[in-house]
Design a protein around this motif. Structure first.
Motif, PDB file in Angstrom:
ATOM      1  N   PRO A   1       7.854   8.124   1.576  1.00  0.00           N
ATOM      2  CA  PRO A   1       6.763   7.601   0.751  1.00  0.00           C
ATOM      3  C   PRO A   1       5.457   7.644   1.543  1.00  0.00           C
ATOM      4  O   PRO A   1       5.465   7.705   2.778  1.00  0.00           O
ATOM      5  CB  PRO A   1       7.191   6.159   0.476  1.00  0.00           C
ATOM      6  CG  PRO A   1       8.126   5.798   1.573  1.00  0.00           C
ATOM      7  CD  PRO A   1       8.784   7.085   2.000  1.00  0.00           C
ATOM      8  N   MET A   2       4.359   7.630   0.821  1.00  0.00           N
ATOM      9  CA  MET A   2       3.033   7.641   1.438  1.00  0.00           C
ATOM     10  C   MET A   2       2.187   6.543   0.807  1.00  0.00           C
ATOM     11  O   MET A   2       2.636   5.845  -0.100  1.00  0.00           O
ATOM     12  CB  MET A   2       2.370   9.007   1.230  1.00  0.00           C
ATOM     13  CG  MET A   2       3.102  10.148   1.915  1.00  0.00           C
ATOM     14  SD  MET A   2       2.230  11.730   1.820  1.00  0.00           S
ATOM     15  CE  MET A   2       2.573  12.238   0.145  1.00  0.00           C
ATOM     16  N   PHE A   3       0.958   6.418   1.282  1.00  0.00           N
ATOM     17  CA  PHE A   3       0.042   5.460   0.671  1.00  0.00           C
ATOM     18  C   PHE A   3      -0.057   5.729  -0.818  1.00  0.00           C
ATOM     19  O   PHE A   3      -0.064   6.879  -1.242  1.00  0.00           O
ATOM     20  CB  PHE A   3      -1.358   5.557   1.280  1.00  0.00           C
ATOM     21  CG  PHE A   3      -1.447   5.047   2.686  1.00  0.00           C
ATOM     22  CD1 PHE A   3      -0.983   3.793   3.028  1.00  0.00           C
ATOM     23  CD2 PHE A   3      -2.030   5.825   3.673  1.00  0.00           C
ATOM     24  CE1 PHE A   3      -1.073   3.321   4.326  1.00  0.00           C
ATOM     25  CE2 PHE A   3      -2.132   5.361   4.972  1.00  0.00           C
ATOM     26  CZ  PHE A   3      -1.655   4.108   5.297  1.00  0.00           C
TER      27      PHE A   3
ATOM     28  N   ASP B   1      14.251  20.253  -6.451  1.00  0.00           N
ATOM     29  CA  ASP B   1      15.611  20.505  -5.984  1.00  0.00           C
ATOM     30  C   ASP B   1      16.326  19.230  -5.556  1.00  0.00           C
ATOM     31  O   ASP B   1      17.462  19.270  -5.105  1.00  0.00           O
ATOM     32  CB  ASP B   1      15.592  21.472  -4.795  1.00  0.00           C
ATOM     33  CG  ASP B   1      15.143  22.862  -5.193  1.00  0.00           C
ATOM     34  OD1 ASP B   1      15.466  23.285  -6.318  1.00  0.00           O
ATOM     35  OD2 ASP B   1      14.467  23.511  -4.367  1.00  0.00           O
ATOM     36  N   GLY B   2      15.638  18.089  -5.650  1.00  0.00           N
ATOM     37  CA  GLY B   2      16.245  16.819  -5.271  1.00  0.00           C
ATOM     38  C   GLY B   2      16.082  16.451  -3.806  1.00  0.00           C
ATOM     39  O   GLY B   2      16.658  15.459  -3.359  1.00  0.00           O
TER      40      GLY B   2
ATOM     41  N   VAL C   1       0.818  -1.217   0.000  1.00  0.00           N
ATOM     42  CA  VAL C   1       0.000   0.000   0.000  1.00  0.00           C
ATOM     43  C   VAL C   1       0.849   1.264   0.000  1.00  0.00           C
ATOM     44  O   VAL C   1       0.341   2.359  -0.189  1.00  0.00           O
ATOM     45  CB  VAL C   1      -1.001   0.058   1.185  1.00  0.00           C
ATOM     46  CG1 VAL C   1      -1.943  -1.115   1.166  1.00  0.00           C
ATOM     47  CG2 VAL C   1      -0.282   0.176   2.515  1.00  0.00           C
ATOM     48  N   ILE C   2       2.160   1.110   0.200  1.00  0.00           N
ATOM     49  CA  ILE C   2       3.065   2.258   0.246  1.00  0.00           C
ATOM     50  C   ILE C   2       3.702   2.460  -1.126  1.00  0.00           C
ATOM     51  O   ILE C   2       4.203   1.523  -1.738  1.00  0.00           O
ATOM     52  CB  ILE C   2       4.162   2.050   1.310  1.00  0.00           C
ATOM     53  CG1 ILE C   2       3.549   1.792   2.685  1.00  0.00           C
ATOM     54  CG2 ILE C   2       5.120   3.238   1.346  1.00  0.00           C
ATOM     55  CD1 ILE C   2       2.740   2.939   3.238  1.00  0.00           C
ATOM     56  N   GLY C   3       3.682   3.699  -1.590  1.00  0.00           N
ATOM     57  CA  GLY C   3       4.280   4.047  -2.869  1.00  0.00           C
ATOM     58  C   GLY C   3       5.771   4.317  -2.736  1.00  0.00           C
ATOM     59  O   GLY C   3       6.405   3.971  -1.732  1.00  0.00           O
ATOM     60  N   GLU C   4       6.317   4.963  -3.728  1.00  0.00           N
ATOM     61  CA  GLU C   4       7.737   5.310  -3.759  1.00  0.00           C
ATOM     62  C   GLU C   4       7.962   6.647  -3.035  1.00  0.00           C
ATOM     63  O   GLU C   4       7.039   7.446  -2.906  1.00  0.00           O
ATOM     64  CB  GLU C   4       8.207   5.434  -5.212  1.00  0.00           C
ATOM     65  CG  GLU C   4       8.119   4.128  -5.988  1.00  0.00           C
ATOM     66  CD  GLU C   4       9.017   3.053  -5.418  1.00  0.00           C
ATOM     67  OE1 GLU C   4      10.168   3.370  -5.037  1.00  0.00           O
ATOM     68  OE2 GLU C   4       8.567   1.886  -5.343  1.00  0.00           O
ATOM     69  N   PRO C   5       9.199   6.911  -2.602  1.00  0.00           N
ATOM     70  CA  PRO C   5       9.494   8.212  -1.976  1.00  0.00           C
ATOM     71  C   PRO C   5       9.213   9.370  -2.944  1.00  0.00           C
ATOM     72  O   PRO C   5       9.272   9.201  -4.163  1.00  0.00           O
ATOM     73  CB  PRO C   5      10.993   8.122  -1.667  1.00  0.00           C
ATOM     74  CG  PRO C   5      11.295   6.664  -1.620  1.00  0.00           C
ATOM     75  CD  PRO C   5      10.368   6.020  -2.612  1.00  0.00           C
ATOM     76  N   TYR C   6       8.921  10.509  -2.398  1.00  0.00           N
ATOM     77  CA  TYR C   6       8.686  11.727  -3.173  1.00  0.00           C
ATOM     78  C   TYR C   6       9.994  12.491  -3.281  1.00  0.00           C
ATOM     79  O   TYR C   6      10.871  12.371  -2.428  1.00  0.00           O
ATOM     80  CB  TYR C   6       7.634  12.603  -2.488  1.00  0.00           C
ATOM     81  CG  TYR C   6       6.230  12.066  -2.631  1.00  0.00           C
ATOM     82  CD1 TYR C   6       5.315  12.707  -3.456  1.00  0.00           C
ATOM     83  CD2 TYR C   6       5.813  10.927  -1.959  1.00  0.00           C
ATOM     84  CE1 TYR C   6       4.025  12.219  -3.597  1.00  0.00           C
ATOM     85  CE2 TYR C   6       4.531  10.431  -2.088  1.00  0.00           C
ATOM     86  CZ  TYR C   6       3.644  11.081  -2.906  1.00  0.00           C
ATOM     87  OH  TYR C   6       2.371  10.601  -3.051  1.00  0.00           O
TER      88      TYR C   6
END
Length: 137
Positions: free
Chosen positions: A54-56, A48-49, A39-44
């Protein structure tokens, strides 16, 4: 918009104060990603890098209902063997995870004074669990 086969839903007692509703929702969904990592996505990352947690990967639907409706949703979720998180009224008086777990363990399932429940599972099963609840205002 991406469609999901699963649903994350929270039901809160409709007599909670605004701060309680927010706090309970945050606590209820906090454990889901540790038990159901998909249920967790990839980091944001911003332009600027700078990297963010990550969030749901899908929406969290928040519902409201009476004390009886929250209890009924809890029972339906358990009956369907769905992952469930609970928040009881006793947890408003505790200040740490150890005391929280002890407060829940101190009573039977039927004696839990539920103020909120979170559930995850197939859309149709979660819809049945939340039957009768209304979207949180």
């Amino acid at each position: 918009m991406e469609r999901f086969d699963t649903k994350i839903a929270v039901i809160l007692r409709d007599d909670l104060l605004a701060w309680q509703r927010l706090n309970v929702t945050a606590f209820l969904v906090s454990g889901l990603g540790t038990v159901v990592p998909e249920v967790i996505g990839e980091p944001y990352e911003d332009g600027d890098g700078t990297v963010y947690l990550p969030m749901f990967r899908q929406p969290v639907l928040v519902f409201a209902g009476s004390k009886e409706l929250v209890r009924a949703a809890h029972g339906r979720a358990l009956g369907r063997n769905l992952p469930v998180a609970v928040f009881t009224s006793d947890l408003f008086a505790t200040g740490n995870d150890t005391d929280n777990r002890a407060a829940v363990k101190a009573v039977t399932t039927e004696q839990l004074d539920l103020v909120g429940v979170a559930v995850y599972g197939p859309k149709n099963a979660v819809d049945k669990v939340m039957k009768g609840a209304t979207m949180h205002p």
